[in-house]
Motif scaffolding. Sequence first.
Motif, PDB file in Angstrom:
ATOM      1  N   ILE A  17       0.862  -1.187   0.000  1.00  0.00           N
ATOM      2  CA  ILE A  17       0.000   0.000   0.000  1.00  0.00           C
ATOM      3  C   ILE A  17       0.892   1.228   0.000  1.00  0.00           C
ATOM      4  O   ILE A  17       1.890   1.261   0.714  1.00  0.00           O
ATOM      5  CB  ILE A  17      -0.866   0.038   1.289  1.00  0.00           C
ATOM      6  N   GLY A  49       0.896   5.699   0.083  1.00  0.00           N
ATOM      7  CA  GLY A  49       0.128   6.926   0.234  1.00  0.00           C
ATOM      8  C   GLY A  49       0.601   7.918  -0.803  1.00  0.00           C
ATOM      9  O   GLY A  49       0.444   7.695  -2.009  1.00  0.00           O
ATOM     10  N   ASN A  50       1.277   8.962  -0.340  1.00  0.00           N
ATOM     11  CA  ASN A  50       1.733   9.994  -1.259  1.00  0.00           C
ATOM     12  C   ASN A  50       3.172   9.778  -1.704  1.00  0.00           C
ATOM     13  O   ASN A  50       3.735  10.623  -2.389  1.00  0.00           O
ATOM     14  CB  ASN A  50       1.584  11.364  -0.574  1.00  0.00           C
ATOM     15  N   GLY A  51       3.787   8.679  -1.266  1.00  0.00           N
ATOM     16  CA  GLY A  51       5.159   8.379  -1.690  1.00  0.00           C
ATOM     17  C   GLY A  51       6.170   9.390  -1.184  1.00  0.00           C
ATOM     18  O   GLY A  51       7.239   9.547  -1.777  1.00  0.00           O
ATOM     19  N   SER A  52       5.876  10.039  -0.049  1.00  0.00           N
ATOM     20  CA  SER A  52       6.803  11.080   0.434  1.00  0.00           C
ATOM     21  C   SER A  52       7.781  10.554   1.482  1.00  0.00           C
ATOM     22  O   SER A  52       8.548  11.323   2.055  1.00  0.00           O
ATOM     23  CB  SER A  52       6.033  12.281   0.984  1.00  0.00           C
ATOM     24  N   ASN A  53       7.720   9.239   1.708  1.00  0.00           N
ATOM     25  CA  ASN A  53       8.707   8.642   2.614  1.00  0.00           C
ATOM     26  C   ASN A  53       9.295   7.379   1.984  1.00  0.00           C
ATOM     27  O   ASN A  53       9.666   6.449   2.675  1.00  0.00           O
ATOM     28  CB  ASN A  53       8.044   8.315   3.956  1.00  0.00           C
ATOM     29  N   PHE A  54       9.342   7.378   0.649  1.00  0.00           N
ATOM     30  CA  PHE A  54       9.723   6.195  -0.120  1.00  0.00           C
ATOM     31  C   PHE A  54      11.066   6.389  -0.815  1.00  0.00           C
ATOM     32  O   PHE A  54      11.274   7.411  -1.474  1.00  0.00           O
ATOM     33  CB  PHE A  54       8.705   6.007  -1.259  1.00  0.00           C
ATOM     34  N   SER A  74       0.025  11.544   3.175  1.00  0.00           N
ATOM     35  CA  SER A  74      -1.416  11.282   3.284  1.00  0.00           C
ATOM     36  C   SER A  74      -1.724  10.887   4.733  1.00  0.00           C
ATOM     37  O   SER A  74      -0.810  10.571   5.513  1.00  0.00           O
ATOM     38  CB  SER A  74      -1.789  10.117   2.362  1.00  0.00           C
ATOM     39  N   ALA A 119       0.752   8.964   7.286  1.00  0.00           N
ATOM     40  CA  ALA A 119       1.049   9.681   8.531  1.00  0.00           C
ATOM     41  C   ALA A 119       0.723   8.823   9.754  1.00  0.00           C
ATOM     42  O   ALA A 119       1.423   8.880  10.760  1.00  0.00           O
ATOM     43  CB  ALA A 119       0.269  10.992   8.579  1.00  0.00           C
ATOM     44  N   PHE A 179       0.735   5.446   9.700  1.00  0.00           N
ATOM     45  CA  PHE A 179       1.729   4.365   9.644  1.00  0.00           C
ATOM     46  C   PHE A 179       3.026   4.829  10.310  1.00  0.00           C
ATOM     47  O   PHE A 179       3.650   4.093  11.067  1.00  0.00           O
ATOM     48  CB  PHE A 179       1.971   3.997   8.174  1.00  0.00           C
ATOM     49  N   ALA A 233       3.582  10.427  11.944  1.00  0.00           N
ATOM     50  CA  ALA A 233       4.298  11.623  11.487  1.00  0.00           C
ATOM     51  C   ALA A 233       4.152  12.745  12.504  1.00  0.00           C
ATOM     52  O   ALA A 233       3.127  12.858  13.180  1.00  0.00           O
ATOM     53  CB  ALA A 233       3.734  12.063  10.135  1.00  0.00           C
ATOM     54  N   GLY A 234       5.181  13.564  12.569  1.00  0.00           N
ATOM     55  CA  GLY A 234       5.120  14.669  13.521  1.00  0.00           C
ATOM     56  C   GLY A 234       6.112  15.759  13.179  1.00  0.00           C
ATOM     57  O   GLY A 234       7.023  15.562  12.364  1.00  0.00           O
ATOM     58  N   VAL A 244      -5.117   1.688   6.539  1.00  0.00           N
ATOM     59  CA  VAL A 244      -5.946   2.785   7.059  1.00  0.00           C
ATOM     60  C   VAL A 244      -6.986   3.170   6.014  1.00  0.00           C
ATOM     61  O   VAL A 244      -6.639   3.601   4.905  1.00  0.00           O
ATOM     62  CB  VAL A 244      -5.078   4.035   7.360  1.00  0.00           C
ATOM     63  N   ARG A 258       9.436  26.134   8.343  1.00  0.00           N
ATOM     64  CA  ARG A 258       9.741  25.008   7.459  1.00  0.00           C
ATOM     65  C   ARG A 258      10.438  25.500   6.186  1.00  0.00           C
ATOM     66  O   ARG A 258      11.467  24.974   5.775  1.00  0.00           O
ATOM     67  CB  ARG A 258       8.437  24.277   7.128  1.00  0.00           C
ATOM     68  N   GLY A 310      12.111  13.858   2.875  1.00  0.00           N
ATOM     69  CA  GLY A 310      12.112  14.395   4.233  1.00  0.00           C
ATOM     70  C   GLY A 310      13.358  13.942   4.977  1.00  0.00           C
ATOM     71  O   GLY A 310      14.422  13.744   4.379  1.00  0.00           O
TER      72      GLY A 310
HETATM   73  C1  LIG Z   1       9.790  17.808   2.143  1.00  0.00           C
HETATM   74  C2  LIG Z   1       9.372  16.758   3.139  1.00  0.00           C
HETATM   75  C3  LIG Z   1       9.150  17.111   4.450  1.00  0.00           C
HETATM   76  C4  LIG Z   1       8.762  16.150   5.391  1.00  0.00           C
HETATM   77  N1  LIG Z   1       8.546  16.534   6.676  1.00  0.00           N
HETATM   78  C5  LIG Z   1       8.164  15.613   7.589  1.00  0.00           C
HETATM   79  C6  LIG Z   1       7.915  16.004   8.943  1.00  0.00           C
HETATM   80  O1  LIG Z   1       8.029  17.151   9.315  1.00  0.00           O
HETATM   81  N2  LIG Z   1       7.529  15.018   9.813  1.00  0.00           N
HETATM   82  C7  LIG Z   1       7.374  13.719   9.432  1.00  0.00           C
HETATM   83  O2  LIG Z   1       7.004  12.889  10.274  1.00  0.00           O
HETATM   84  N3  LIG Z   1       7.594  13.336   8.153  1.00  0.00           N
HETATM   85  C8  LIG Z   1       7.978  14.236   7.233  1.00  0.00           C
HETATM   86  N4  LIG Z   1       8.207  13.850   5.933  1.00  0.00           N
HETATM   87  C9  LIG Z   1       8.101  12.416   5.564  1.00  0.00           C
HETATM   88  C10 LIG Z   1       6.711  11.972   5.062  1.00  0.00           C
HETATM   89  O3  LIG Z   1       5.993  13.059   4.498  1.00  0.00           O
HETATM   90  C11 LIG Z   1       5.907  11.330   6.186  1.00  0.00           C
HETATM   91  O4  LIG Z   1       6.547  10.152   6.666  1.00  0.00           O
HETATM   92  C12 LIG Z   1       4.477  10.945   5.748  1.00  0.00           C
HETATM   93  O5  LIG Z   1       3.755  10.545   6.874  1.00  0.00           O
HETATM   94  C13 LIG Z   1       4.442   9.838   4.705  1.00  0.00           C
HETATM   95  O6  LIG Z   1       3.137   9.766   4.190  1.00  0.00           O
HETATM   96  P1  LIG Z   1       2.852   9.217   2.707  1.00  0.00           P
HETATM   97  O7  LIG Z   1       1.390   9.240   2.485  1.00  0.00           O
HETATM   98  O8  LIG Z   1       3.670   9.939   1.721  1.00  0.00           O
HETATM   99  O9  LIG Z   1       3.328   7.723   2.883  1.00  0.00           O
HETATM  100  P2  LIG Z   1       4.170   6.838   1.843  1.00  0.00           P
HETATM  101  O10 LIG Z   1       5.539   7.401   1.718  1.00  0.00           O
HETATM  102  O11 LIG Z   1       3.406   6.619   0.606  1.00  0.00           O
HETATM  103  O12 LIG Z   1       4.229   5.474   2.670  1.00  0.00           O
HETATM  104  C14 LIG Z   1       4.927   5.407   3.909  1.00  0.00           C
HETATM  105  C15 LIG Z   1       4.513   4.102   4.589  1.00  0.00           C
HETATM  106  O13 LIG Z   1       3.132   4.201   4.963  1.00  0.00           O
HETATM  107  C16 LIG Z   1       2.411   3.080   4.481  1.00  0.00           C
HETATM  108  N5  LIG Z   1       1.051   3.529   4.142  1.00  0.00           N
HETATM  109  C17 LIG Z   1       0.702   4.531   3.297  1.00  0.00           C
HETATM  110  N6  LIG Z   1      -0.642   4.667   3.250  1.00  0.00           N
HETATM  111  C18 LIG Z   1      -1.151   3.710   4.076  1.00  0.00           C
HETATM  112  C19 LIG Z   1      -2.476   3.327   4.436  1.00  0.00           C
HETATM  113  N7  LIG Z   1      -3.564   3.921   3.941  1.00  0.00           N
HETATM  114  N8  LIG Z   1      -2.612   2.301   5.325  1.00  0.00           N
HETATM  115  C20 LIG Z   1      -1.534   1.673   5.837  1.00  0.00           C
HETATM  116  N9  LIG Z   1      -0.259   1.977   5.517  1.00  0.00           N
HETATM  117  C21 LIG Z   1      -0.071   2.997   4.639  1.00  0.00           C
HETATM  118  C22 LIG Z   1       3.169   2.601   3.255  1.00  0.00           C
HETATM  119  O14 LIG Z   1       2.955   1.217   3.022  1.00  0.00           O
HETATM  120  C23 LIG Z   1       4.619   2.886   3.652  1.00  0.00           C
HETATM  121  O15 LIG Z   1       5.185   1.802   4.361  1.00  0.00           O
HETATM  122  C24 LIG Z   1       8.590  14.798   4.975  1.00  0.00           C
HETATM  123  C25 LIG Z   1       8.795  14.450   3.631  1.00  0.00           C
HETATM  124  C26 LIG Z   1       9.183  15.413   2.725  1.00  0.00           C
HETATM  125  C27 LIG Z   1       9.377  15.025   1.283  1.00  0.00           C
END
Ligand SMILES: Cc1cc2nc3c(=O)[nH]c(=O)nc-3n(C[C@H](O)[C@H](O)[C@H](O)COP(=O)(O)OP(=O)(O)OC[C@H]3O[C@@H](n4cnc5c(N)ncnc54)[C@H](O)[C@@H]3O)c2cc1C
Length: 309
Positions: free
Chosen positions: A65, A67-72, A135, A139, A141, A144-145, A192, A218, A230
């Motif tokens: 699964i 989300g927004n791929g921002s932690n990949f 997403s 967040a 999973f 996030a904070g 989620v 930020r 991030g």
């Molecule tokens: C510029 C920048 C700034 C950032 N600042 C912060 C910050 O201040 N604090 C912070 O904590 N993080 C930060 N991040 C990291 C990132 O944005 C967070 O970790 C965010 O919570 C990841 O969400 P995502 O939807 O992109 O998850 P993804 O990267 O898509 O996935 C992350 C994990 O979550 C799982 N997942 C996704 N969606 C679901 C779902 N619906 N159900 C179950 N599991 C799921 C995925 O399988 C994967 O293992 C930053 C990233 C960037 C690029």
Amino acid sequence: MTENIVISLIEKIIPKERVLRDEPMSAHTSFRIGGPADAVVLVNNEDELRTVLGTVNDMESEYMIMGNGSNFLVSDEGYPGIMVKLSGDFNSIGLDEENDDRIIVGGAKHLSGTSAFATDNGLAGMEFASGIPGSIGGALFMNAGAYGGEMKDIVETVRLMKPDGSAVINCDNKKMRFAYRHSILQENAYIVLSTILKLTKDDPRAIAERVSEIQKKRNSKQPVNLPSAGSTFKRPISGYAAALIDEAGLKGYRVGDAQVSEKHAGFVVNLGKATAEDVLTLMRYIQKTVFEKSEIILEPEVRLINCKL
Ligand SMILES: Cc1cc2nc3c(=O)[nH]c(=O)nc-3n(C[C@H](O)[C@H](O)[C@H](O)COP(=O)(O)OP(=O)(O)OC[C@H]3O[C@@H](n4cnc5c(N)ncnc54)[C@H](O)[C@@H]3O)c2cc1C
């Protein structure tokens, strides 16, 4: 071959325009890095998700699964399986009809959009999340904070689907076992669907001011204009990853187009054509150099997909 059969089965459930075959993951990640997934499948509602999960589990197919791929960080070879991305109805958001200090929000909704909705409705507590590009699902999973807040402070309950699609359950905050960048989802792989966030009533103008302050901080401290995922590493038991990397003299250090940000040493940025291998080589070098200087082992915060350090 098996993946082709699975994808064909999925195309019987999901319209073909939402089944993206051989899809480059670089198009779906904030790092702009990653080879192709066998397919990225956009699921619009719980029925579609249940059926897709049933199919991939029946066929014992690799899936994940996102989300927004921002932690990949996805490998240059890509992801050998089905990447399931919540979409459509999973972007819903609204006030809880019974409790107007609570928001019900879908798993795909962006944190920034959720934070903006809270501000508009005079609900405080989500200011910290306004600039995190993830997403709701990602967040939760990651718990996030930022700036003194984290998801664990505002989540009341979470609606989750079992990884095989066989059941939906509600999980309260305690059972989510939130900790620093951790939740139970990292152990049980539940998905989620939506969550109820419990916030506090406040003056919308005061909330908007706090959001604006956080965004200013930020933007002034982080390399928000360059692709990244991030913070590359988690905060270690003592000190801060960014400070340790900076003290090790690594700010600006580069492997190919992957660079330790000159603005914030906690971020690895993609200067244009960085490969996953560039980022991994740089991460290994950071780990080694910081360990040699401070005897602290930095653990990655970014999720490594089909690659390892
Ligand atoms: C510029 C920048 C700034 C950032 N600042 C912060 C910050 O201040 N604090 C912070 O904590 N993080 C930060 N991040 C990291 C990132 O944005 C967070 O970790 C965010 O919570 C990841 O969400 P995502 O939807 O992109 O998850 P993804 O990267 O898509 O996935 C992350 C994990 O979550 C799982 N997942 C996704 N969606 C679901 C779902 N619906 N159900 C179950 N599991 C799921 C995925 O399988 C994967 O293992 C930053 C990233 C960037 C690029």
